[in-house]
Design a protein around this motif. Sequence first.
Motif, PDB file in Angstrom:
ATOM      1  N   ASP A 175       5.346 -54.148  -9.814  1.00  0.00           N
ATOM      2  CA  ASP A 175       6.068 -55.332 -10.280  1.00  0.00           C
ATOM      3  C   ASP A 175       7.506 -55.235  -9.763  1.00  0.00           C
ATOM      4  O   ASP A 175       8.283 -54.391 -10.211  1.00  0.00           O
ATOM      5  CB  ASP A 175       6.070 -55.395 -11.810  1.00  0.00           C
ATOM      6  N   TYR A 176       7.844 -56.072  -8.807  1.00  0.00           N
ATOM      7  CA  TYR A 176       9.175 -56.035  -8.197  1.00  0.00           C
ATOM      8  C   TYR A 176      10.161 -56.848  -9.032  1.00  0.00           C
ATOM      9  O   TYR A 176       9.807 -57.878  -9.623  1.00  0.00           O
ATOM     10  CB  TYR A 176       9.134 -56.623  -6.786  1.00  0.00           C
ATOM     11  N   ASN A 177      11.401 -56.399  -9.059  1.00  0.00           N
ATOM     12  CA  ASN A 177      12.477 -57.169  -9.667  1.00  0.00           C
ATOM     13  C   ASN A 177      13.070 -58.103  -8.617  1.00  0.00           C
ATOM     14  O   ASN A 177      13.339 -57.683  -7.484  1.00  0.00           O
ATOM     15  CB  ASN A 177      13.577 -56.242 -10.199  1.00  0.00           C
ATOM     16  N   VAL A 178      13.261 -59.362  -8.985  1.00  0.00           N
ATOM     17  CA  VAL A 178      13.863 -60.347  -8.081  1.00  0.00           C
ATOM     18  C   VAL A 178      15.241 -60.692  -8.618  1.00  0.00           C
ATOM     19  O   VAL A 178      15.372 -61.273  -9.707  1.00  0.00           O
ATOM     20  CB  VAL A 178      12.987 -61.611  -7.972  1.00  0.00           C
ATOM     21  N   ASN A 179      16.273 -60.315  -7.876  1.00  0.00           N
ATOM     22  CA  ASN A 179      17.664 -60.541  -8.278  1.00  0.00           C
ATOM     23  C   ASN A 179      18.419 -61.271  -7.179  1.00  0.00           C
ATOM     24  O   ASN A 179      18.017 -61.244  -6.003  1.00  0.00           O
ATOM     25  CB  ASN A 179      18.368 -59.215  -8.582  1.00  0.00           C
ATOM     26  N   VAL A 180      19.511 -61.905  -7.567  1.00  0.00           N
ATOM     27  CA  VAL A 180      20.380 -62.585  -6.609  1.00  0.00           C
ATOM     28  C   VAL A 180      21.797 -62.054  -6.798  1.00  0.00           C
ATOM     29  O   VAL A 180      22.386 -62.221  -7.873  1.00  0.00           O
ATOM     30  CB  VAL A 180      20.347 -64.123  -6.818  1.00  0.00           C
ATOM     31  N   TYR A 181      22.325 -61.399  -5.778  1.00  0.00           N
ATOM     32  CA  TYR A 181      23.705 -60.900  -5.847  1.00  0.00           C
ATOM     33  C   TYR A 181      24.237 -60.692  -4.437  1.00  0.00           C
ATOM     34  O   TYR A 181      23.479 -60.637  -3.466  1.00  0.00           O
ATOM     35  CB  TYR A 181      23.791 -59.615  -6.665  1.00  0.00           C
ATOM     36  N   ASP A 182      25.567 -60.593  -4.344  1.00  0.00           N
ATOM     37  CA  ASP A 182      26.230 -60.459  -3.046  1.00  0.00           C
ATOM     38  C   ASP A 182      26.163 -58.999  -2.607  1.00  0.00           C
ATOM     39  O   ASP A 182      26.961 -58.164  -3.036  1.00  0.00           O
ATOM     40  CB  ASP A 182      27.679 -60.932  -3.161  1.00  0.00           C
ATOM     41  N   VAL A 183      25.226 -58.700  -1.728  1.00  0.00           N
ATOM     42  CA  VAL A 183      25.013 -57.321  -1.299  1.00  0.00           C
ATOM     43  C   VAL A 183      26.135 -56.834  -0.392  1.00  0.00           C
ATOM     44  O   VAL A 183      26.636 -55.716  -0.544  1.00  0.00           O
ATOM     45  CB  VAL A 183      23.649 -57.193  -0.578  1.00  0.00           C
TER      46      VAL A 183
END
Length: 213
Positions: A175-183
Amino acid sequence: MVHHWLFLLVLLVYSGLGFSQDERYFRQILTGELPKLGEEHKETFLPQFNVQGSSYRYDLNGDGFEESIIPQKRDGVDWLEIRDPSQRKIFEGKMLAMGSESAIYKIKLVNISQKVKVAIVFLDEGSTKGKRFESTGRIYVLSFEDNDLNNISMTEGPHFYHEKEAQREQYWRRDYNVNVYDVDGDGVREIAVMYNHIQRIMKYKSRGEWERF
């Protein structure tokens, strides 16, 4: 003798008809009146099945009115359709799944910069029912700039879920975590799909184009 002359008369009449038909045919060729090759046999194939699922309603462009995001199945293939508040279709895209029980079960709308919005679509791709069981889920990303819904594009993303029965009775589930952030700190957020030490990054370039790492 009368029959003989009648036969000749009929033959001359049909010959004249054939000549006039040929003459018209060649005239149509010269004037461009004939249809292009294949047009007279061109057919429009409509899907045999067009099943509409539960729609999602979002104000995508921030104008105070909600658009409809409608999952559909056409001939067993998953499609996504977007309609404006007046029900005019403004986008449609195909999503390839692996099983017959595929379905969209979640959509997440986020801003990745001041001018770019994305809708992350979570598609359950279904499962195979052969000798070995396998089930997957994948994200698709709808993106558009400056709240212009006429320029929506859709990009296939990585798996966010993978369940499999492997060889020698082995079984695993991710189960992968899906995140949105400025890498990378450039002011535009990336989509990160992570599981333990596995990390897949989707970076937005421009005009609906993404780069994957």
